[in-house]
Design a protein around this motif. Structure first.
Motif, PDB file in Angstrom:
ATOM      1  N   ILE A 109      52.431 -31.774 -19.035  1.00  0.00           N
ATOM      2  CA  ILE A 109      52.862 -33.056 -18.394  1.00  0.00           C
ATOM      3  C   ILE A 109      51.834 -33.898 -17.814  1.00  0.00           C
ATOM      4  O   ILE A 109      51.585 -35.084 -18.251  1.00  0.00           O
ATOM      5  CB  ILE A 109      54.046 -32.883 -16.977  1.00  0.00           C
ATOM      6  CG1 ILE A 109      55.229 -32.201 -17.427  1.00  0.00           C
ATOM      7  CG2 ILE A 109      54.251 -33.935 -16.338  1.00  0.00           C
ATOM      8  CD1 ILE A 109      55.993 -31.743 -16.355  1.00  0.00           C
TER       9      ILE A 109
ATOM     10  N   SER B  94      46.636 -36.599 -22.713  1.00  0.00           N
ATOM     11  CA  SER B  94      47.479 -37.439 -23.497  1.00  0.00           C
ATOM     12  C   SER B  94      48.924 -36.786 -23.515  1.00  0.00           C
ATOM     13  O   SER B  94      49.614 -36.481 -24.277  1.00  0.00           O
ATOM     14  CB  SER B  94      47.193 -37.417 -24.934  1.00  0.00           C
ATOM     15  OG  SER B  94      46.839 -36.147 -25.535  1.00  0.00           O
ATOM     16  N   GLY B  95      49.247 -36.273 -22.107  1.00  0.00           N
ATOM     17  CA  GLY B  95      50.364 -35.373 -21.818  1.00  0.00           C
ATOM     18  C   GLY B  95      51.547 -36.351 -21.481  1.00  0.00           C
ATOM     19  O   GLY B  95      51.520 -37.468 -21.850  1.00  0.00           O
ATOM     20  N   LEU B  96      52.733 -35.770 -21.253  1.00  0.00           N
ATOM     21  CA  LEU B  96      53.941 -36.528 -21.294  1.00  0.00           C
ATOM     22  C   LEU B  96      54.063 -37.593 -20.420  1.00  0.00           C
ATOM     23  O   LEU B  96      54.614 -38.649 -20.443  1.00  0.00           O
ATOM     24  CB  LEU B  96      55.276 -35.438 -20.823  1.00  0.00           C
ATOM     25  CG  LEU B  96      55.311 -34.415 -21.907  1.00  0.00           C
ATOM     26  CD1 LEU B  96      56.615 -33.564 -21.386  1.00  0.00           C
ATOM     27  CD2 LEU B  96      55.672 -34.794 -23.202  1.00  0.00           C
TER      28      LEU B  96
END
Lengths: 319, 264
Positions: free
Chosen positions: A146, A150-152
């Motif tokens: 998360i 470049s996570g959620l």
């Protein structure tokens, strides 16, 4: 005695009646001790005795290969404190911040479930404990997904064109020193976020149990007497919810101080907490006295905290 | 604006709910991932591979088996010992009651790292090698308090007149216990046992101190994987656990609500 054996079964129900109390009292005298014995023995041998052995280990000198002797070497304590006070202090700060955060987040949620959720109450309560059903290591790892660069979270804000919110949030975190560069993950923020997440249910459940019994009419009465919502909260809701707050903060702060899973999985070498040091000293460095001393210091700190906190909060009933 | 103020607590509550549940959604979604590298942190492409080959990664299912075995033995042992203590506390007057309550409370108020490390010093001092048995000892220890507290609440809420009624109907003490008391306390024991199982199954810190390289539980496997590379199968297990436990809770709720409707 003979009368009793002769009387047999028909007389057995008698204990319920007063006056006949002599026989059951004498016979029942040892029953509770028999019931207690195995369980309490287990706790004494594998919880209390280890505390003594921890204290003893911390005062011994020697090494793993040649064995240890008890020398009452208190220097281990001052050395351990001198070397590892930053990690100890950091643990207390992170756990304290996470506890405040769980309270700030848990209070509205507990109030919402207790008074505003209608027939979805049980459903929401199940959802609060639902995360426990999945191993918490796996869930903590999910925060890497998360919070990653470049996570959620980054993808979601980019998709909804709310990146400005995320970058604003980041600059606030930067200003208060919770992140050191543009990265959310592997920062003090990520560790505190993980701690808050992991212990939030421990705050919500006691708060809910408390707030559910809070008479809504008292809040209305405050409003009728021209209290603003803020005043009603400060003068009515908050004092009445204190037992829940005390229980919730203890259930959050104590385990959070000793936790090192969040700081290892979501933090960096700059976020090392005391549990991590104890783990490493015991299992990798094999410096048992230092490890035991640190562990014992942590225990003493927690005991001191609980005693002063409970005394100041004025609630004696803990469980 | 007035609408926002009136519904503020609901909006915040739902957002906090999202915070609580988001990682679970991530775990489920990423069980269908086909990651590009060793770590399952970035979405790459949809795939059923991990679901069709759950035990495909070496060591994981062995650790799962060990965790199940330890969880079952520890929770059942703690259930038996804890229920006995709960009955003693709920039913009898005896000396050292305050001390007993304190001893039950303390393990719940001690950081795991202190309990784990202190137990390790005991095993070191006694020359006991760590492994499966020491993990079991530790798990029974920290599960006990939770079982006792859960069952004690149930025992305390029992109406003593029910047992007196059984006695009036010529039940002897054993019959009254088996036919009246035990069935009434059983839901509390079941809840305590399930709680103990989930605590045991999920424990990492205490286990890590008292395990050996040959006794790797599932949380220890996940911990190691977090350093080496996380197989997607971990998420599959996480998803199965989540849905399975959710199913147990839903079935339990339905059963208990049906029973209470019958009672009325």
């Amino acid at each position: 005695m003979a009368v009793n054996t002769l009387a047999g079964a028909p007389l057995a129900p008698q204990p319920a009646q007063p006056g006949e109390g002599k026989r059951p009292r004498r016979r029942g005298a040892y029953v509770p001790y028999l019931l207690l014995l195995p369980g309490m023995l287990w706790l004494v041998v594998f919880f209390l005795v280890p505390m003594l052995s921890l204290a003893s280990q911390s005062l011994q000198t020697g090494d793993v290969d040649n064995g240890y002797t008890l020398t009452f070497n208190f220097a281990t304590y001052s050395d351990a404190l001198g070397t590892y006070w930053p990690q100890l202090l950091r643990s207390l700060i992170y756990a304290g911040t996470a506890t405040v955060a769980t309270l700030a987040l848990g209070f509205p949620l507990a109030w919402f479930i207790a008074h505003r959720s209608g027939r979805y109450k049980n459903f929401l309560l199940v959802l609060v404990i639902a995360p426990f059903f999945t191993s918490f290591l796996i869930r903590t790892l999910a925060w890497q997904t998360i919070l990653g660069d470049s996570g959620l979270l980054a993808q979601f804000t980019a998709f909804t064109h709310t990146d400005f919110l995320l970058s604003g949030f980041k600059s606030v975190l930067h200003a208060v020193g919770l992140i050191s560069n543009d990265q959310l993950l592997f920062s003090p923020f990520a560790v505190i976020c993980g701690l808050t997440y992991n212990f939030l249910p421990f705050m919500v459940l006691p708060l809910y149990a408390n707030l559910e019994r809070l008479d809504q009419r008292l809040v209305e009465a405050a409003g009728d007497l021209y209290a603003s919502p803020v005043q009603a909260f400060r003068r009515v809701i908050w004092p009445l919810s204190l037992p829940g707050v005390v229980a919730g903060t203890l259930l959050t702060f104590i385990p959070a101080t000793g936790d090192y899973i969040n700081s290892v999985l979501l933090g960096s070498t700059q976020t090392t907490m005391i549990g991590q040091v104890i783990d490493a000293q015991f299992l990798r460095v094999l410096d048992y006295p230092t490890a035991a001393a640190l562990s014992f210091i942590l225990l003493l700190l927690i005991v001191a905290f609980v005693v002063t906190y409970v005394r100041r909060a004025g609630t004696e009933e803990l469980v | 604006m007035a609408w926002l103020r009136r519904h503020l607590v609901i909006i915040v509550g739902l957002l906090v709910m999202l915070y609580i549940l988001a990682p679970n959604f991530v775990v489920i979604a990423f069980s269908f991932n086909n990651p590009a590298g060793r770590f399952n942190y970035q979405w790459n492409q949809f795939s059923f591979d991990a679901w069709t080959n759950v035990c495909g990664v070496p060591g994981m299912c062995d650790s799962l088996g060990l965790s199940l075995e330890i969880g079952i033995i520890a929770s059942l042992t703690a259930a038996v010992l804890g229920t006995m203590v709960a009955f003693a506390l709920g039913r009898y007057r005896f000396r050292a009651r305050a001390g007993t309550n304190l001893l039950i409370f303390l393990p719940m108020a001690t950081p795991e790292v202190v309990m784990g490390s202190s137990l390790l010093t005991l095993f070191i001092a006694m020359g006991i090698p760590t492994g499966r048995t020491t993990i079991l000892i530790a798990h029974i220890m920290f599960c006990l308090s939770f079982v006792i507290v859960t069952v004690k609440a149930r025992v305390a809420s029992l109406d003593p007149r029910l047992e007196q009624a059984a006695a009036d109907l010529y039940a002897n003490e054993v019959q009254a216990f088996l036919k009246v008391t035990f069935p009434l306390v059983a839901p509390g024991i079941a809840a305590g046992t399930l709680l103990a199982f989930s605590l045991s199954f999920d424990d990492f810190i205490i286990t890590n101190f008292n395990a050996s390289p040959s006794s790797v539980t599932f949380p220890m496997y996940v911990w190691g994987a977090a350093q080496r590379g996380t197989p997607v199968q971990i998420n599959v297990i996480g998803t199965i656990m989540f849905l399975g436990a959710l199913a147990i809770v839903v079935v339990g709720q339905v059963l208990s609500s049906r029973r209470s409707r019958q009672a009325v």
